[in-house]
Design an enzyme around this catalytic site. Structure first.
Site, mmCIF file in Angstrom:
data_model
loop_
_atom_site.group_PDB
_atom_site.id
_atom_site.type_symbol
_atom_site.label_atom_id
_atom_site.label_comp_id
_atom_site.label_asym_id
_atom_site.label_seq_id
_atom_site.Cartn_x
_atom_site.Cartn_y
_atom_site.Cartn_z
ATOM 1 N N HIS A 65 0.822 -1.217 0.000
ATOM 2 C CA HIS A 65 0.000 0.000 0.000
ATOM 3 C C HIS A 65 0.858 1.270 0.000
ATOM 4 C CE1 HIS A 65 -0.329 -0.359 4.707
ATOM 5 N NE2 HIS A 65 0.897 -0.129 4.324
ATOM 6 N N ASN A 66 0.335 2.263 -0.719
ATOM 7 C CA ASN A 66 0.929 3.610 -0.808
ATOM 8 C C ASN A 66 2.227 3.669 -1.592
ATOM 9 O OD1 ASN A 66 -1.196 4.381 0.903
ATOM 10 N ND2 ASN A 66 0.074 4.163 2.726
#
Length: 353
Positions: A257-258
């Site tokens: 994620h991210n």
């Protein structure tokens, strides 16, 4: 390979036309009417085949090669037997890629499970989904509420497109893949079994155990990205996970994620990228490499296979090893380690002798 039913040979392209298409030089124009129909490795190339060489290691194989043409750089032309036409270019690898695309266009897209176009009656499409004309949906695919899919896109058998997902034009989502919480650009290829947009790995330790952190971001995949089979790309926690234009990701890669990946990067199989890492444009990462979270890899950096990247990497750098460090340092350390190992072995041999 004599009878390849999956990717049959082309009807034939004249060598001079092929040279023009590739932007290369046909050295012997008298061979311009010869037809090429397929690509082949040097070792088994025959009449109608075009192949390529990148180094002198092919010298012995060339002696028995019967290809119609060989793509090579000028420095290697003397190795090619006189009966084989030479297509000369300083970039043979790229030229061969374009030749393959011309001769086998079907292989440039995901192989369909079911022949034909249009919407299969065995697919489920939510009434609120919006599909432009020219979308193909194979049997057992599911398209959720308010999803949008552009013309020329093919959704494979058993694929799942989640609610509110947007997929651009001329994309391929292969059989068994799932795309949720994602915005997909044009010309994107997602291979079989890939998982796009699921939860990132976020948990907070608490007195009663691990507490799940919500993941409310998205995955944004820009134009002309290719994502390999069984690769997983997690949606962002509160920001977005972004894959830049033209990036190519191999099979079984994990993007957490991210993570933000730049344009025209290439990651080989088994790469794992931890959360919130920033990767610049044109970065190449070898297979089975682990990349730590919350670091930056600069534009044009190259990471050797099976490395452990624990800290940020400068733009243009070449790193490798455990932990990853400048390639010259890594190779010197390896040489010194091997020398010490050999010395210890010699000493043991003397004692035992």
């Amino acid at each position: 390979m004599d009878n390849n039913d999956f990717f049959p040979p082309h009807d034939g392209v004249k060598l001079r036309e092929l040279a023009s298409h590739l932007g290369v030089e046909l050295l012997d124009q008298t061979k311009g009417e010869r037809l090429v129909r397929s690509i082949s490795p040097v070792s088994r190339a025959g009449d109608g085949d075009v192949c390529y060489i990148l180094s002198r290691k092919y010298r012995d194989e060339l002696k028995s090669c019967n290809a119609t043409a060989i793509i090579c750089e000028p420095a290697l032309q003397s190795l090619v037997p006189p009966h084989i036409a030479i297509l000369s270019t300083p970039k043979p690898h790229a030229a061969f890629a374009r030749a393959g695309a011309l001769l086998h266009p079907k292989a440039m897209r995901v192989v369909p499970t079911v022949a034909g176009e249009g919407i299969s009656p065995a697919a489920y499409i939510d009434p609120t989904a919006r599909l432009e004309e020219g979308v193909t949906v194979e049997p057992m695919a599911v398209i959720g509420a308010h999803a949008e899919i552009g013309t020329g896109t093919r959704i494979g058998a058993g694929a799942v497109i989640g609610a509110d997902v947007r997929i651009g034009r001329n994309c391929c989502v292969a059989a068994g893949a799932s795309v949720i919480c994602a915005l997909i650009g044009n010309g994107v290829i997602i291979h079989n079994g890939a998982r796009i947009g699921q939860d990132g790995f976020g948990f907070a330790p608490g007195p009663a155990g691990m507490l799940k952190m919500v993941q409310i971001g998205r995955v944004i995949i820009q134009d002309n990205v290719e994502i390999g089979a069984n690769t997983t790309i997690d949606r962002g926690a509160m920001d977005d996970t972004v894959i830049g234009e033209g990036t190519k990701i191999d099979n079984q890669v994990q993007v957490a994620h991210n993570v933000r990946i730049g344009r025209h990067c290439a990651f080989a199989s088994g790469v794992g990228i931890a959360g919130s890492t920033r990767i610049g444009d044109g970065v190449q990462i070898g297979g089975a490499t682990g990349v730590n979270g919350h670091i930056t890899i600069g534009d044009g950096a190259q990471i050797g296979a099976a490395s452990a990247v624990v800290g940020s990497v400068p733009a243009g750098a070449r790193y490798g090893g455990h932990p990853a460090r400048p390639m010259q340092d890594y190779l010197r350390d390896m040489a010194e380690s091997l020398a010490r190992s050999d010395e210890r072995a010699r000493k043991r041999g003397k004692r035992n002798g």
